[in-house]
Design a protein around this motif. Structure first.
Motif, mmCIF file in Angstrom:
data_model
loop_
_atom_site.group_PDB
_atom_site.id
_atom_site.type_symbol
_atom_site.label_atom_id
_atom_site.label_comp_id
_atom_site.label_asym_id
_atom_site.label_seq_id
_atom_site.Cartn_x
_atom_site.Cartn_y
_atom_site.Cartn_z
ATOM 1 N N ASP A 5 6.371 19.684 -30.613
ATOM 2 C CA ASP A 5 6.985 18.355 -30.529
ATOM 3 C C ASP A 5 8.513 18.401 -30.477
ATOM 4 O OD1 ASP A 5 4.553 17.162 -30.467
ATOM 5 O OD2 ASP A 5 4.577 16.407 -32.515
ATOM 6 N N ALA A 6 9.119 19.379 -31.164
ATOM 7 C CA ALA A 6 10.587 19.445 -31.209
ATOM 8 C C ALA A 6 11.187 19.973 -29.917
ATOM 9 C CB ALA A 6 11.039 20.317 -32.382
ATOM 10 N N ASP A 172 15.244 9.472 -28.187
ATOM 11 C CA ASP A 172 13.947 9.137 -28.808
ATOM 12 C C ASP A 172 13.629 10.097 -29.951
ATOM 13 O OD1 ASP A 172 13.685 7.080 -26.998
ATOM 14 O OD2 ASP A 172 12.348 8.176 -25.651
ATOM 15 N N LEU A 173 13.969 11.390 -29.767
ATOM 16 C CA LEU A 173 13.745 12.369 -30.835
ATOM 17 C C LEU A 173 14.579 12.021 -32.069
ATOM 18 C CD1 LEU A 173 12.594 15.127 -31.829
ATOM 19 C CD2 LEU A 173 14.637 16.181 -30.850
ATOM 20 N N VAL A 175 15.686 9.115 -32.983
ATOM 21 C CA VAL A 175 15.134 7.901 -33.602
ATOM 22 C C VAL A 175 13.886 8.237 -34.405
ATOM 23 C CG1 VAL A 175 14.071 5.660 -33.142
ATOM 24 C CG2 VAL A 175 16.095 6.372 -31.841
ATOM 25 N N ALA A 176 12.993 9.044 -33.808
ATOM 26 C CA ALA A 176 11.712 9.337 -34.445
ATOM 27 C C ALA A 176 11.851 10.283 -35.633
ATOM 28 C CB ALA A 176 10.753 9.930 -33.416
ATOM 29 N N SER A 177 12.705 11.313 -35.493
ATOM 30 C CA SER A 177 12.766 12.339 -36.538
ATOM 31 C C SER A 177 13.842 12.082 -37.584
ATOM 32 C CB SER A 177 13.005 13.719 -35.909
ATOM 33 O OG SER A 177 14.261 13.762 -35.247
ATOM 34 N N ASP A 178 14.936 11.406 -37.184
ATOM 35 C CA ASP A 178 16.065 11.233 -38.100
ATOM 36 C C ASP A 178 16.332 9.773 -38.467
ATOM 37 O OD1 ASP A 178 16.123 13.848 -37.283
ATOM 38 O OD2 ASP A 178 18.270 13.943 -36.939
ATOM 39 N N GLY A 179 15.588 8.850 -37.849
ATOM 40 C CA GLY A 179 15.781 7.440 -38.160
ATOM 41 C C GLY A 179 17.108 6.882 -37.679
ATOM 42 N N VAL A 180 17.656 7.430 -36.613
ATOM 43 C CA VAL A 180 18.944 6.976 -36.085
ATOM 44 C C VAL A 180 18.752 5.671 -35.312
ATOM 45 C CG1 VAL A 180 20.888 7.586 -34.568
ATOM 46 C CG2 VAL A 180 19.743 9.364 -35.924
ATOM 47 N N ASP A 181 19.726 4.779 -35.406
ATOM 48 C CA ASP A 181 19.688 3.540 -34.630
ATOM 49 C C ASP A 181 19.576 3.874 -33.140
ATOM 50 O OD1 ASP A 181 20.342 0.518 -34.315
ATOM 51 O OD2 ASP A 181 21.793 1.536 -32.999
ATOM 52 N N ALA A 183 20.603 2.562 -30.319
ATOM 53 C CA ALA A 183 21.825 2.496 -29.511
ATOM 54 C C ALA A 183 22.743 3.680 -29.819
ATOM 55 C CB ALA A 183 22.550 1.180 -29.769
ATOM 56 N N LEU A 184 22.906 4.009 -31.112
ATOM 57 C CA LEU A 184 23.734 5.146 -31.501
ATOM 58 C C LEU A 184 23.114 6.448 -31.017
ATOM 59 C CD1 LEU A 184 26.125 6.378 -33.027
ATOM 60 C CD2 LEU A 184 24.714 6.340 -35.106
ATOM 61 N N ALA A 185 21.790 6.531 -31.091
ATOM 62 C CA ALA A 185 21.101 7.745 -30.650
ATOM 63 C C ALA A 185 21.345 8.019 -29.173
ATOM 64 C CB ALA A 185 19.603 7.625 -30.927
#
Length: 378
Positions: A5-6, A172-173, A175-181, A183-185
């Motif tokens: 997945d990574a 997307d990674l 957002v999914a793995s680190d919970g980043v916003d 737009a910032l991601a």
């Protein structure tokens, strides 16, 4: 959830590596994983090692898989140097290790993350071991391109090429793995040019984003030779401080541990019999510090290249996405104040500076030559 997945945006590579895990006839003893920085070479190597240790673990949660991914599996060895080159002694240690049978897992996997940092004599040390390894040993070498590895080594390896992953996939990674916003991601993924590690660092560290913003502000400050010299000094000074942050704490911990193991008092006078070992550690730390400075400067120059790339995109009226969204006003101002030919010349100047520093030139002199070439031309 899967062990793969990574490894973002690399379906072809996953297909090749996973087939080798499933089918013995598709397996070989030596692999060369290539791809641009940030494409996931080391991620692919570690995922492959984990899958080899437990091919039946579909969701990647077994003890064998998790320890292999974490770098703590007894039969998975990773050489990831922070020095300019991999030493012959390090290569010899790997050769000796490769001759041992696996102690716990199905395979003994040896990963060399920076195979391009092996000079010819070091590569020759590995040659015989890679050519005729024991039946349960697998070598996985990583490098930016096949040409960065000695031909006698790469001819004995199966090649797996990675591509630059799409910026949206990297976002997307995050957002999914680190919970980043989201737009910032996406902003960080574009700024990092899909370099997964760099995108993650930018997203998690506001200071890293601030430092990058300072780098991107340099072109607008250069109006003449004097400005260029000042800008070069500032860039090198800030890069030096940035690299020290990454190495100073570790250097101090290493020296304290060495003195403790040698039975010497930290802060006291070092006995003459022990000075050679301390000096050897300090020399090693100096080499690592230079490597860290070169890496920080090179990243800054890559960011400058992305800035002038965006300027060129605007000048040519292309519909390509800008990499530096936060710097769009400065990009458009620069695009209106110069011609496409000058943008190309500036990109060439940055490229020359990267080449000179990689070849061992004094960083300040190379950066000064670069910034002088960035000034407006009448």
């Amino acid at each position: 959830m899967s062990v793969w997945d990574a490894l973002v945006g690399q379906p072809e590579a996953v297909a090749v590596l996973s087939e080798a895990v499933r089918r013995p006839e598709a397996m070989t003893h030596a692999w060369l994983i290539t791809g641009p920085p940030g494409s996931g070479r080391s991620v692919a190597a570690r995922a492959f090692a984990a899958a080899l240790q437990d091919p039946d673990d579909a969701d990647g949660t077994s003890h064998e898989t998790q320890t292999a991914l974490a770098g703590t599996h007894a039969d998975v060895t990773v050489l990831a140097t922070e020095k300019v080159v991999i030493s012959i002694d390090e290569a010899r240690n790997l050769v000796g290790l490769s001759q041992r049978a696996p102690s716990q897992g199905r395979w003994r996997v040896i990963i060399v993350e920076d195979a391009d940092r092996m000079v010819e004599r070091t590569s020759n040390v590995l040659l015989k071991a890679i050519e005729e390894p024991p039946p349960r040993t697998v070598w996985v070498l990583c490098a930016p391109s096949p040409q960065d590895v000695l031909v006698t080594i790469r001819s004995r390896c199966r090649l797996v090429n990675l591509r630059v992953p799409p910026a949206q996939a990297v976002a997307d990674l995050l957002v999914a793995s680190d919970g980043v916003d989201p737009a910032l991601a996406l902003e960080c993924a574009l700024a990092a040019q899909s370099h997964i590690g760099m995108a993650r660092r930018l997203a998690a560290n506001p200071k890293a984003r601030d430092y990058r913003a300072k780098v991107l502000a340099i072109p607008a400050t250069i109006r003449g030779v004097g400005d260029a010299i000042l800008a070069a000094g500032t860039l090198v000074d800030e890069a030096t401080e940035e690299s020290k942050v990454a190495t100073a704490e570790r250097d101090a911990a290493e020296k304290a541990e060495l003195l403790r193991n040698l039975g010497a008092d930290q802060g006291g006078t070092i006995p003459p019999a022990l000075r050679a070992q301390v000096r050897q550690l300090e020399e090693e730390q100096k080499r690592r510090a230079r490597r860290a400075l070169i890496d920080v400067l090179d990243r800054a120059m890559v960011d400058l290249l992305s800035f002038y790339r965006d300027v060129l995109v605007v000048q040519l009226g292309s519909d390509q996405v800008l990499m530096n969204r936060a710097a769009e006003p400065a990009v458009r101002e620069m695009a209106g104040a110069s011609a496409p030919e000058q943008s190309l010349q500036r990109m060439q100047a940055v490229g020359v500076a990267r080449t000179r520093i990689a070849a061992g030139a004094a960083p300040l002199l190379a950066i000064e030559a670069m910034t002088v070439a960035l000034r407006p031309q009448n």
